[in-house]
Design a protein around this motif. Structure first.
Motif, mmCIF file in Angstrom:
data_model
loop_
_atom_site.group_PDB
_atom_site.id
_atom_site.type_symbol
_atom_site.label_atom_id
_atom_site.label_comp_id
_atom_site.label_asym_id
_atom_site.label_seq_id
_atom_site.Cartn_x
_atom_site.Cartn_y
_atom_site.Cartn_z
ATOM 1 N N ALA A 86 67.116 -25.610 29.673
ATOM 2 C CA ALA A 86 66.176 -24.940 30.582
ATOM 3 C C ALA A 86 64.849 -24.628 29.896
ATOM 4 C CB ALA A 86 66.802 -23.654 31.131
ATOM 5 N N GLY A 87 64.306 -25.617 29.223
ATOM 6 C CA GLY A 87 63.010 -25.451 28.591
ATOM 7 C C GLY A 87 63.039 -24.828 27.217
ATOM 8 N N ARG A 88 64.213 -24.411 26.759
ATOM 9 C CA ARG A 88 64.297 -23.827 25.424
ATOM 10 C C ARG A 88 64.195 -24.924 24.360
ATOM 11 N NH1 ARG A 88 65.900 -18.569 25.192
ATOM 12 N NH2 ARG A 88 66.693 -17.664 27.131
ATOM 13 N N ARG A 89 63.589 -24.551 23.264
ATOM 14 C CA ARG A 89 63.450 -25.470 22.133
ATOM 15 C C ARG A 89 64.568 -25.212 21.132
ATOM 16 N NH1 ARG A 89 60.127 -24.934 16.893
ATOM 17 N NH2 ARG A 89 60.238 -22.720 17.421
ATOM 18 N N VAL A 90 65.191 -26.280 20.636
ATOM 19 C CA VAL A 90 66.130 -26.133 19.529
ATOM 20 C C VAL A 90 65.299 -25.972 18.264
ATOM 21 C CG1 VAL A 90 67.948 -27.218 18.178
ATOM 22 C CG2 VAL A 90 67.956 -27.440 20.671
ATOM 23 N N ALA A 91 65.267 -24.737 17.757
ATOM 24 C CA ALA A 91 64.391 -24.416 16.632
ATOM 25 C C ALA A 91 65.011 -24.749 15.296
ATOM 26 C CB ALA A 91 64.023 -22.935 16.665
ATOM 27 N N ALA A 92 66.342 -24.804 15.254
ATOM 28 C CA ALA A 92 67.026 -25.105 13.995
ATOM 29 C C ALA A 92 68.467 -25.473 14.298
ATOM 30 C CB ALA A 92 66.975 -23.922 13.038
ATOM 31 N N ILE A 93 69.078 -26.165 13.360
ATOM 32 C CA ILE A 93 70.481 -26.565 13.498
ATOM 33 C C ILE A 93 71.223 -26.111 12.252
ATOM 34 C CG2 ILE A 93 72.079 -28.477 13.837
ATOM 35 C CD1 ILE A 93 69.720 -30.030 15.056
ATOM 36 N N GLY A 94 72.283 -25.346 12.468
ATOM 37 C CA GLY A 94 73.110 -24.870 11.373
ATOM 38 C C GLY A 94 74.378 -25.687 11.268
ATOM 39 N N ALA A 137 73.342 -35.765 8.985
ATOM 40 C CA ALA A 137 72.533 -36.984 9.099
ATOM 41 C C ALA A 137 72.280 -37.337 10.565
ATOM 42 C CB ALA A 137 73.234 -38.138 8.384
ATOM 43 N N ALA A 138 73.320 -37.213 11.399
ATOM 44 C CA ALA A 138 73.159 -37.540 12.815
ATOM 45 C C ALA A 138 72.206 -36.569 13.499
ATOM 46 C CB ALA A 138 74.529 -37.521 13.505
ATOM 47 N N PHE A 143 67.064 -34.999 15.910
ATOM 48 C CA PHE A 143 66.083 -33.914 15.970
ATOM 49 C C PHE A 143 65.134 -34.017 14.781
ATOM 50 C CE2 PHE A 143 69.657 -32.204 18.363
ATOM 51 C CZ PHE A 143 69.043 -31.591 19.444
ATOM 52 N N PRO A 144 64.299 -35.038 14.729
ATOM 53 C CA PRO A 144 63.398 -35.197 13.573
ATOM 54 C C PRO A 144 62.461 -33.997 13.444
ATOM 55 C CG PRO A 144 62.769 -36.663 15.377
ATOM 56 C CD PRO A 144 64.092 -36.085 15.747
ATOM 57 N N GLY A 145 62.368 -33.498 12.215
ATOM 58 C CA GLY A 145 61.471 -32.381 11.959
ATOM 59 C C GLY A 145 62.058 -31.003 12.203
ATOM 60 N N VAL A 146 63.217 -30.943 12.844
ATOM 61 C CA VAL A 146 63.852 -29.646 13.100
ATOM 62 C C VAL A 146 64.616 -29.213 11.850
ATOM 63 C CG1 VAL A 146 65.598 -28.433 14.469
ATOM 64 C CG2 VAL A 146 64.020 -30.027 15.574
ATOM 65 N N PRO A 147 64.439 -27.971 11.381
ATOM 66 C CA PRO A 147 65.137 -27.531 10.168
ATOM 67 C C PRO A 147 66.652 -27.635 10.300
ATOM 68 C CG PRO A 147 63.434 -25.962 10.796
ATOM 69 C CD PRO A 147 63.565 -26.931 11.929
ATOM 70 N N GLN A 148 67.276 -28.205 9.274
ATOM 71 C CA GLN A 148 68.730 -28.278 9.190
ATOM 72 C C GLN A 148 69.161 -27.305 8.089
ATOM 73 O OE1 GLN A 148 70.410 -30.755 11.127
ATOM 74 N NE2 GLN A 148 68.444 -31.407 11.974
ATOM 75 N N VAL A 149 70.108 -26.438 8.402
ATOM 76 C CA VAL A 149 70.542 -25.415 7.452
ATOM 77 C C VAL A 149 72.021 -25.613 7.148
ATOM 78 C CG1 VAL A 149 70.802 -22.944 7.004
ATOM 79 C CG2 VAL A 149 68.822 -23.791 8.310
ATOM 80 N N ALA A 150 72.348 -25.746 5.870
ATOM 81 C CA ALA A 150 73.744 -25.885 5.449
ATOM 82 C C ALA A 150 74.283 -24.518 5.041
ATOM 83 C CB ALA A 150 73.846 -26.854 4.279
ATOM 84 N N CYS A 151 75.444 -24.156 5.606
ATOM 85 C CA CYS A 151 76.114 -22.897 5.293
ATOM 86 C C CYS A 151 77.484 -23.240 4.712
ATOM 87 C CB CYS A 151 76.264 -22.043 6.547
ATOM 88 S SG CYS A 151 74.696 -21.611 7.334
ATOM 89 N N PHE A 152 77.821 -22.629 3.589
ATOM 90 C CA PHE A 152 78.942 -23.095 2.783
ATOM 91 C C PHE A 152 80.166 -22.184 2.873
ATOM 92 C CE2 PHE A 152 74.929 -24.299 0.785
ATOM 93 C CZ PHE A 152 75.026 -25.678 0.906
ATOM 94 N N ASP A 153 81.330 -22.813 2.999
ATOM 95 C CA ASP A 153 82.586 -22.071 3.014
ATOM 96 C C ASP A 153 82.925 -21.490 1.650
ATOM 97 O OD1 ASP A 153 83.724 -21.723 5.476
ATOM 98 O OD2 ASP A 153 84.750 -23.642 5.508
ATOM 99 N N THR A 154 82.304 -22.004 0.607
ATOM 100 C CA THR A 154 82.568 -21.508 -0.741
ATOM 101 C C THR A 154 81.672 -20.336 -1.130
ATOM 102 O OG1 THR A 154 81.084 -23.249 -1.517
ATOM 103 C CG2 THR A 154 83.445 -23.687 -1.651
#
Length: 400
Positions: A86-94, A137-138, A143-154
């Motif tokens: 609904a018009g929202r931007r995906v600002a980041a992907i965790g 990677a996918a 989502f080119p240019g959208v920040p990707q954030v890795a969160c670790f179980d360790t």
């Protein structure tokens, strides 16, 4: 700059599935939609629900055109999300990433160097890490240019004392990263934060959390920080799991590789995929199937599982110097009433007991009134924890 009209997408890519959850940014992340594509590479099935659990999409590909890999499965998810954003931007992907090694002890923005380091750690989590990275990677491609954030179980376990993390090997092995890492950290971190909100005094004390699901481990926490965990160098250690062996005498491995003549890949397949509840029972890795079965092997598998979990509760209480609360979480911990009761049998010396009526009702507190040690049931939320980390990291980055 992230704003109130933005959304955060959380992805948890497994060997044959991608789970997703979409959060609105409203001060704190607020869950709006969740679902998954499961059966990737075999019989894919896409399901999406709203925050109340109402099913909004349910698709199988009986007529062909099924997603054959993680990239295609993510495409299915994104195509569906396009209709509800609904018009929202995906600002980041965790992303949930199982192994961060000795150095990655907090969520990080993913770049080429981070991806290379995470690939190097893949042999330590072969069931999870390659698929976590495939999801990153996918998503980066879609989502080119959208920040990707890795969160670790360790990451949650990185403050352990040296005594808790080392193996009895020459020091150079520890220096090379061969040490106990602990896993399920995002789940434990969520439970720690939730307890701190509900009961700060209890959260400041000595708490053992049992994350019991298809993957299972326990964590000792003091003051909301991890002190010790049953999982070690890999997510294979500790209590038996759905298909994983859990702790095993290293001499058994030498015997399998030597006297039994098994190849390394056969031992890996056995310990990760054909052991645990599935291997012991010969029936299923699902506790519900085993509880419903009259096969004696099913009963034996469950008995061993409960015995091992009970043993680890005692061991972690010793690591803490006592125990103020035992918390059950994850699929088995949150729902398997019989397992909870059996785990707690014989732990009376720690002040642990279960009220049958409270346990049957899946009450938040299942210990009797006035019990010396509280026994709690809490729903975990790893995706919500990831969304919080993503939002915190973005806000810090914007201030810099």
């Amino acid at each position: 700059m992230i704003n109130e009209r933005d959304a955060i997408l959380v992805l948890n890519a497994g060997s044959s599935s991608i789970k997703f959850e979409l959060f609105e940014v409203a001060g704190a992340p607020v869950a709006r939609f969740a679902g998954q594509v499961e059966g990737i590479g075999a019989a894919p099935h896409f399901v999406a629900k709203d925050a109340a659990g109402a099913r909004l999409a349910d698709r199988r590909w009986d007529d062909g055109g099924a997603p054959a890999n993680h990239r295609a499965a993510l495409g299915v998810i994104i195509d569906w999300l396009d209709g509800v954003l609904a018009g929202r931007r995906v600002a980041a992907i965790g992303h949930r990433v199982v192994h961060g090694g000795p150095d990655l002890a907090a969520p990080v923005l993913v770049d080429v160097a981070v991806m290379e380091r995470l690939r190097e750690l893949a042999p330590l989590a072969p069931l999870h890490q390659p698929h976590n990275l495939a999801g990153i990677a996918a998503a980066a491609e879609r989502f080119p240019g959208v920040p990707q954030v890795a969160c670790f179980d360790t990451a949650f376990h990185r403050a352990h004392a040296w005594e808790a993390d080392t193996f009895a090997l020459p020091p150079e092995f520890y220096a090379r990263g061969i040490r106990r890492y602990g896993f399920h950290g995002l789940s434990y971190e969520y439970i720690a934060r939730r307890l701190a909100e509900e009961d700060p005094a209890l959260a400041a004390g000595r708490v053992v959390v049992a994350h019991l699901g298809n993957g299972a481990s326990l964590c000792a926490m003091h003051g909301g920080r991890s002190v010790d965990s049953t999982m070690g160098f890999t997510a294979l250690d500790g209590v038996p799991m759905g298909t994983r062996s859990g702790q095993i005498d290293p001499g058994v491995l030498l015997h399998l590789l030597g006297t039994e003549g098994l190849a390394l890949q056969d031992v890996q397949k056995l310990l990760y995929g054909n052991a645990g509840l599935k291997g012991m029972s010969g029936i299923s890795q699902d506790v519900r199937d085993l509880e419903a079965s009259d096969d004696p092997r099913a009963a034996q598998a469950l008995s061993h599982f409960c015995w091992r979990v009970r043993r680890e509760v005692g061991a972690l209480a010793a690591a803490l110097g006592g125990i103020d609360a035992l918390v059950f979480t994850a699929g088995i911990g949150e729902n398997a009433r019989g397992i909870r009761a059996r785990v707690c049998e014989g732990l009376g010396f720690l002040g642990i007991a279960v009220d049958p009526e409270r346990n049957a009702a899946n009450a938040p507190v299942i210990s009797p009134p006035g019990a010396a040690t509280r026994v709690l049931v809490r729903q975990t939320d790893e995706e919500g924890m990831i969304a919080r980390h993503v939002l915190d990291l973005l806000r810090r980055s914007n201030k810099a």
